[in-house]
Design a protein around this motif. Structure first.
Motif: not given
Length: 409
Positions: A279-285, A290-292, A397-409
């Motif tokens: 299901v994830a492979t069908l949705i991934a593309k 829709y989501v950063n 998860t909390i630490l990831a919110l403080r990284t550059r991951l949130t800047d990805l598009k």
């Protein structure tokens, strides 16, 4: 952009990918190899057990599978960037073909010994790792950058399907035939892969004028570390891989011994996990529209944290079943977007080294994690391990919110 426009845009990318003959040849060949290689992966431990009647030697063979990734990962990445990538793929396939032929001949003449399987197994798994990394390295050369997520979704979809049905097929073949017949089918899959790789056309290759192993390794590490979002995603997946050890190592014992489910229900649990991956492979593309992408990584990690917590609380097999669906879904969608991100953000001449370095980082802690988890399982209640894993992923998860991951598009 409207929903209709997004759907039309995605369908256009899909049509363009399916018209790409180079991509289709590689996808077909790798699918044939992936499907038939399950027979080899199941046969070798069984042959070792027939020779030694020892689970220790079977486990040693399993450890040999990790050596190319953990020990040779960076070196293989350098070689991928040094030499013609198509030739590396062809050479790795030929080495696998001759290694499998040698094992078949040894079995047919009843002269096979344990050291044969260790040595040839090492060659085969090294070539598998080299081919896989080269495969990932050339995708950006044959697929447009805007289509990388779609292409990786198709690759992961086929891998997930064949990884789901492959073991059962392999077991049936070994049960009703012989090792020689089974390995001959693996050999046929390798020949199909060879035939599919031969017509693939890649951009012209410019030979390197000089080599400096230390400098090249440092360049690969610098590129990975310098791409803050990619490096953060690598560490995030490392954390997910560490956590996944608790599921793969402890879940079977927990489900059978503590919850008291049947073997049939256990099989359904892992089937549901595979369905989550499909299901994830069908949705991934579609998901990146829709989501950063950074939040996709973070949300997936948080979802696994919740799933692990649900397993900790569970007293029914169907709760574990639903949890494993989300574990399979989250792991797969992370992989699809990670492969695409790594290909999009890395120059082609450095991609082999970045793949080798990142793969080594993501898997380096797995043997140590396995030892820690098995030790904890002997001294504390098993379900507490799932609670610890859930808290670990929540912190990540909390630490990831403080990284550059949130800047990805």
């Amino acid at each position: 952009m409207s929903l209709a426009n997004l759907e039309e845009k995605t369908k256009l990318k899909e049509r363009q990918v399916w018209k790409n003959k180079n991509f289709l040849f590689l996808l077909l060949g790798h699918s044939a190899h992936n499907f038939t290689f399950h027979i080899f992966a199941l046969s070798i431990p069984l042959i070792i057990y027939d020779l030694t009647s020892s689970s220790f030697y079977m486990g040693t063979m399993k450890a040999i599978e990790f050596i190319p990734n953990v020990v040779l990962g960076i070196l293989i990445g350098v070689l991928i960037d040094w030499f013609n990538r198509k030739r590396i793929m062809l050479l790795s396939i030929l080495i696998k073909i001759f290694s499998v032929i040698f094992i078949i001949l040894l079995l047919a003449t009843s002269t096979i010994q344990l050291w044969h399987l260790y040595l040839l197994g090492f060659f085969i798994y090294t070539c598998i790792y080299a081919f896989a990394n080269t495969y990932q390295s050339i995708i950006p050369s044959i697929v447009d950058k805007s289509q990388l997520t779609t292409a990786n979704a198709y690759i992961t979809f086929t891998n997930t399907i064949f990884n789901s049905i492959g073991p059962a097929m392999a077991g049936a073949i070994i049960l009703y035939t012989t090792y020689v017949v089974g390995l001959s089918i693996t050999l046929l899959g390798l020949i199909v892969l060879l035939v599919c790789v031969l017509p693939v056309k890649l951009p012209s290759y410019e030979p390197r004028s000089h080599f400096n192993l230390k400098k090249d390794i440092i360049e690969g590490w610098t590129q990975l570390y310098g791409s803050k979002a990619l490096f953060s995603a690598t560490l995030l997946i490392l954390g997910n891989n560490i956590a996944s050890v608790s599921t793969s190592t402890i879940l079977i014992f927990y489900a059978l011994d503590v919850i008291g489910i049947t073997e049939g229900q256990l099989g359904l649990i892992f089937s549901i996990s595979a369905i989550g991956g499909v299901v994830a492979t069908l949705i991934a593309k579609y998901s990146k529209d829709y989501v950063n992408r950074g939040y996709i990584f973070i949300l997936a990690t948080f979802t696994v944290s919740l799933a692990q917590f649900a397993i900790f609380l569970s007293s029914n097999w169907y709760v574990i079943c639903m949890s494993m669906f989300f574990v399979g879904f989250s792991a797969t969608i992370c992989n699809v977007h990670y492969f695409a991100l790594r290909q999009e953000s890395t120059p082609s001449h450095l991609l082999g080294r970045v793949i080798g370095t990142s793969s080594m980082i993501m898997k380096l802690a797995l043997p140590f994690s396995f030892l820690v988890i098995t030790y904890l399982a002997d001294i504390i209640e098993v379900n507490l391990i799932f609670l610890m894993t859930s808290m670990f992923l929540l912190i990540i998860t909390i630490l990831a919110l403080r990284t550059r991951l949130t800047d990805l598009k």
